[in-house]
Each structure stands twice: as C-alpha cells, then as structure tokens.
Enzyme design. Structure first.
Site, PDB file in Angstrom:
ATOM      1  N   ALA A  75       0.830  -1.210   0.000  1.00  0.00           N
ATOM      2  CA  ALA A  75       0.000   0.000   0.000  1.00  0.00           C
ATOM      3  C   ALA A  75       0.862   1.257   0.000  1.00  0.00           C
ATOM      4  O   ALA A  75       1.988   1.265   0.511  1.00  0.00           O
ATOM      5  CB  ALA A  75      -0.914   0.003   1.227  1.00  0.00           C
ATOM      6  N   GLU A 122       0.363  -9.832  -1.401  1.00  0.00           N
ATOM      7  CA  GLU A 122      -1.025 -10.278  -1.479  1.00  0.00           C
ATOM      8  C   GLU A 122      -1.516 -10.327  -2.924  1.00  0.00           C
ATOM      9  O   GLU A 122      -2.309 -11.212  -3.280  1.00  0.00           O
ATOM     10  CB  GLU A 122      -1.906  -9.374  -0.623  1.00  0.00           C
ATOM     11  CG  GLU A 122      -1.703  -9.608   0.866  1.00  0.00           C
ATOM     12  CD  GLU A 122      -2.468  -8.629   1.736  1.00  0.00           C
ATOM     13  OE1 GLU A 122      -3.248  -9.086   2.574  1.00  0.00           O
ATOM     14  OE2 GLU A 122      -2.275  -7.405   1.563  1.00  0.00           O
ATOM     15  N   GLY A 156       0.743  -5.617   0.658  1.00  0.00           N
ATOM     16  CA  GLY A 156      -0.208  -5.736  -0.428  1.00  0.00           C
ATOM     17  C   GLY A 156       0.413  -6.222  -1.721  1.00  0.00           C
ATOM     18  O   GLY A 156      -0.273  -6.829  -2.553  1.00  0.00           O
ATOM     19  N   GLU A 173       2.553  -6.141   7.836  1.00  0.00           N
ATOM     20  CA  GLU A 173       1.558  -5.139   8.236  1.00  0.00           C
ATOM     21  C   GLU A 173       1.495  -4.882   9.736  1.00  0.00           C
ATOM     22  O   GLU A 173       1.263  -3.748  10.164  1.00  0.00           O
ATOM     23  CB  GLU A 173       0.175  -5.541   7.719  1.00  0.00           C
ATOM     24  CG  GLU A 173      -0.048  -5.277   6.233  1.00  0.00           C
ATOM     25  CD  GLU A 173       0.397  -6.438   5.359  1.00  0.00           C
ATOM     26  OE1 GLU A 173       0.043  -6.454   4.176  1.00  0.00           O
ATOM     27  OE2 GLU A 173       1.117  -7.341   5.863  1.00  0.00           O
TER      28      GLU A 173
END
Length: 279
Positions: free
Chosen positions: A85, A133, A130, A153
């Site tokens: 992110a 992910e 992310g 995270e």
C-alpha cells in the site's frame, strides 16, 4: 525489467498494449496470454487509490475477454514487484478517508483473485504487504533469486487486508502463516521456495520470461477446461471431501458436453493438436 526484444518486437508489443490509467498496462501476447503490468516505477509500484482502481478495471476487462486463457501479473520496476500500500498517501488520510478508500483497495485484490482463468505472478525484488497479497491472489507464483516476500503489516499497526490472512494459510498451513504474519519478517527467495511461498524459483532476471513460458504452456489447453478446473479448485478448497467432490462433479458437467471436450477427444484420436472452440 528490461525488454530484450528487437525494435520491431517492442513496436508490436506496444501496439497491443492497453493502458488502464497511469499505472497499469495490459499487453496481449500471441499465445492467448495477457500480461497485466504494474507500472508505477517512481513509487516501486506502491498501490495508491488510483492504482487500485486501475488494477480493478484491468481485471474486469480481462475477466470478460474470452480470448484470454491465462493472465500473467508482472512489474516494470527493476528492483520491486510491489511494495504494498502507498503509505505516503495513507498518512494523509482522515479516518473517513480510510473508510471510503477501503472498498477501492479491496476491489483491486479481489479483481485479481476472482479472475476466472489461471493466473501466474512473476516476482522479482520486493513483494511486501499488499504487493505479496497480489501475488498470493494468483494461482501460481514464479520468482527469481532477488525476490523478497512478506506480510509486514503488524509492524505498522494494521493487518494484511488484501487477502493475506486467508490466502497465506491456504498455501503454507495455519501455523506457518501465523509465524510469518506475527513476526512481520521478510523471506528471501530460496527460503520462500522451501516454505511454499513461491512455486517456481527462476534464475535472476528470468521471472517474467519463465512466467510467460509457463503461461504459454497452460494456454495450450482447453480454455473451457482451464476455467472449470480453476473453479473446482477454488470452490472446493477447505470443504469436506464429499462436498468437494460435488463441486468437482458440477465443474465436470459444465465441460463434458462442450465443444472443447468434443474437439479434445477428436484431436486425440486423430493424433493432431486440438483447435479449441472455447465453448
């Protein structure tokens, strides 16, 4: 990564490329393979709101394209797949902004996860948070020796929110996933292969080439069969055996009377390569 093709090759590839916003490009290859490229090099592909919208839009277009049999997720950055992110953007958010942005972010990860055809991630350099992910949302992950993956995270006060808490244990088991998520540690390529965080370990700089080659081999098979097999794999995972076999039977019935099944059997008996009608 550097394109090694000739000037003509590059021109042909560029002409078959469609951009989704500033940061995402989809390139069509001749072998029924589409390459979805993360292209925000100045930020090492950090996923901003604008980039998330572009990923979701690209996935929506790809999902509707019956000529695409396999999607390869790549990066144009030489040292990173995606660093997760965009925390600089997030730092400016109010609580209300964060609430509004959440479905935008989710749509990007869900878009990759729900692509109906097989997907392959080509990872080099950093694939963190992310970014990892997005790779986990793919069916297969090819990485080169420079890859560093992880879900850090909790080290910044959140949790993996792009599917990581659900996708990682499906790959490596609950205890291993807990250790990796709770420790927030980064895992280099060789260990990542040993742990099952990646599926294929390529030579340095060869992740994209190996992923595209794998995708080309997959794309030679029935597009109807590929989508049905993926559906059975995804829907049946985690169910008890009896329920899983019912999912498989439903997927089988969806292909058993298809044109692809008829062509596949005919081609086998006639000792020729099938020409898939894709229906």
């Amino acid at each position: 990564m550097t394109d090694q093709g000739s000037g003509t090759d590059r021109a042909d590839q560029e002409s078959s490329t469609r951009r989704f916003g500033e940061y995402v490009a989809v390139r069509r290859h001749a072998s029924y393979v589409a390459e979805l490229s993360l292209d925000r090099p100045k930020a090492m592909n950090a996923v901003s709101s604008a980039m998330a919208r572009s990923i979701a839009a690209a996935c929506e277009a790809l999902a509707a394209d019956r000529d695409v049999r396999v999607v390869v997720l790549t990066s144009t950055h030489e040292r990173a797949f995606c660093v997760g992110a965009d925390l600089k953007e997030r730092n400016s958010f109010t609580d209300a902004d964060l609430v509004r942005q959440r479905p935008v972010a989710r749509a990007a990860y869900t878009g990759v996860l729900e692509l109906p055809m097989p997907t392959v991630a080509a990872v080099h350099g950093f694939a963190l948070g992310g970014g990892f992910e997005l790779a986990l949302a793919c069916d297969l992950i090819v990485a080169d020796g420079t890859a560093v993956v992880g879900l850090p995270e909790v080290s910044v006060g959140v949790i993996p929110g792009g599917g990581g808490t659900q996708l990682l244990p499906r790959r490596v088991g609950a205890a291993r996933a807990a250790e990796l998520i709770f420790s927030a540690r980064r895992v280099e390529a060789v260990e990542a292969r040993e742990l099952g965080l990646i599926d294929v370990l390529a030579d340095d700089g060869r992740d994209r080439a190996e992923a595209l080659a794998l995708a080309g081999r997959i794309a030679g098979n029935s597009p109807v069969g590929l989508r049905a097999a993926k559906r059975a794999l995804r829907l049946g995972h985690g169910l008890d055996l009896r329920a899983g076999l019912e999912i498989e039977d439903a997927a089988w019935r969806s292909v058993a009377f298809s044109g692809d099944r008829a062509e596949g059997v005919a081609a086998f008996n006639e000792k020729r390569r099938p020409v898939w009608p894709g229906e």
